[in-house]
Design an enzyme around this catalytic site. Sequence first.
Site, PDB file in Angstrom:
ATOM      1  N   GLY A  25       0.840  -1.178   0.000  1.00 45.98           N
ATOM      2  CA  GLY A  25       0.000   0.000   0.000  1.00 45.98           C
ATOM      3  C   GLY A  25       0.879   1.234   0.000  1.00 45.98           C
TER       4      GLY A  25
ATOM      5  CE  LYS B  95       9.456  -1.040   5.977  1.00 51.04           C
ATOM      6  NZ  LYS B  95       9.836  -1.772   4.727  1.00 51.04           N
TER       7      LYS B  95
ATOM      8  CB  THR C 104      -1.018  -1.873   8.477  1.00 50.81           C
ATOM      9  OG1 THR C 104      -0.774  -1.001   7.369  1.00 50.81           O
ATOM     10  CG2 THR C 104      -1.200  -1.063   9.747  1.00 50.81           C
TER      11      THR C 104
ATOM     12  CG  ASN D  40      -3.485  -2.436   1.660  1.00 54.49           C
ATOM     13  OD1 ASN D  40      -4.547  -2.177   2.201  1.00 54.49           O
ATOM     14  ND2 ASN D  40      -3.243  -2.159   0.395  1.00 54.49           N
TER      15      ASN D  40
ATOM     16  CD  GLU E 196      -3.916   0.440   5.382  1.00 50.41           C
ATOM     17  OE1 GLU E 196      -2.681   0.548   5.271  1.00 50.41           O
ATOM     18  OE2 GLU E 196      -4.690   1.408   5.508  1.00 50.41           O
TER      19      GLU E 196
ATOM     20  CE1 TYR F 180       3.575  -5.051   1.742  1.00 48.37           C
ATOM     21  CE2 TYR F 180       5.948  -5.135   2.097  1.00 48.37           C
ATOM     22  CZ  TYR F 180       4.743  -4.474   2.201  1.00 48.37           C
ATOM     23  OH  TYR F 180       4.693  -3.226   2.767  1.00 48.37           O
TER      24      TYR F 180
ATOM     25  NE  ARG G 220      -9.441   4.933  16.877  1.00 40.19           N
ATOM     26  CZ  ARG G 220      -9.085   5.371  15.673  1.00 40.19           C
ATOM     27  NH1 ARG G 220      -9.954   6.049  14.930  1.00 40.19           N
ATOM     28  NH2 ARG G 220      -7.859   5.149  15.204  1.00 40.19           N
TER      29      ARG G 220
ATOM     30  CG  PHE H 262      -6.422  11.533  14.161  1.00 42.42           C
ATOM     31  CD1 PHE H 262      -6.777  11.635  15.495  1.00 42.42           C
ATOM     32  CD2 PHE H 262      -6.706  10.344  13.492  1.00 42.42           C
ATOM     33  CE1 PHE H 262      -7.375  10.573  16.162  1.00 42.42           C
ATOM     34  CE2 PHE H 262      -7.304   9.283  14.142  1.00 42.42           C
ATOM     35  CZ  PHE H 262      -7.644   9.396  15.483  1.00 42.42           C
TER      36      PHE H 262
END
Length: 309
Positions: free
Chosen positions: A197, A202, A208, A210, A257, A268, A281, A286
Amino acid sequence: MKILEANQPNFKIDDKGPFGLTIGNFDGVHLGHKDLLKRVREATEKNGQKMIVMTFVPHPIKIIKGATSFLLNTYHERRCLLESLDVDYLVEIHFTRDLSTLSPEKFLSDYILSIEGVEGLYLGYDFAFGSNKAGDHEFVTNFCKGKCNVEIQPEFNMNGEDVSSSVIRKHLTEGQILAANNCLGREHFISGRVVKGAERGKQIGIPTANIEFDSDLIVPKRGVYITKTKYKDQLYFSVTNIGKNPTFKSDEVMSVETHLLDFDNDIYGDEISVYFIDRIRDERKFDSVNELISQIKKDVETARERFKL
């Protein structure tokens, strides 16, 4: 479980009956499906029949309504879930626009009664088929008289609530993971290949995976979830974000992710499955990357507390 892909009517099963057959879409193979299949399994065993489950590929609403992003499982996953329920034969009917316009008489004659050795037809309480769903229980019972026995299975509900694939889809789109899982009788999951992604996770120290997944699959409501991730038959605790990364860019495509806790392998190109446990949530934008990092760390801590890590 033997699988037959039927691309035309009057297909043959290379085995001798007697057979007992049930039919449905079985998307998600949820508790209602499991109850039906358990009853059919018991009835076929009692009557000395081998059990056939007949279903459709692709799902009819994809052809009839052009629906996308709605399946609870891929067709391969549905096969695996059905095999775990002691199904003897899975017949997958290739669903087309022409098939959707067949009369119930034609469908019964060409796709069910044409199977040599079918002695029992076991239908769910609300199942109807044929053009405009004209093939209801009364019609099927009358049409099959003298040809095979028809049994209607009772309605299944949980605590007075309906359990259906459409109800589960509604729960998922509302982010009600616990309710969806209760109806499924298992944890909802999404499987796919790990692809590269933007690698923002990272870059901020929280990598994460993806996931590239089937575009016909339904995705739970955008937000952050407590999850478990299966990689090479090993389960890892994880936190998963579903959304468009609004802190960085507002017009990105939807992504799934997952951050595997205490895990730093390069995966990968490998296949993983993400199992949804609970929702933490909503996804939100942000004001800064540092604020995002702080919130992700709180999300990870929430997951650790849930898993007692």
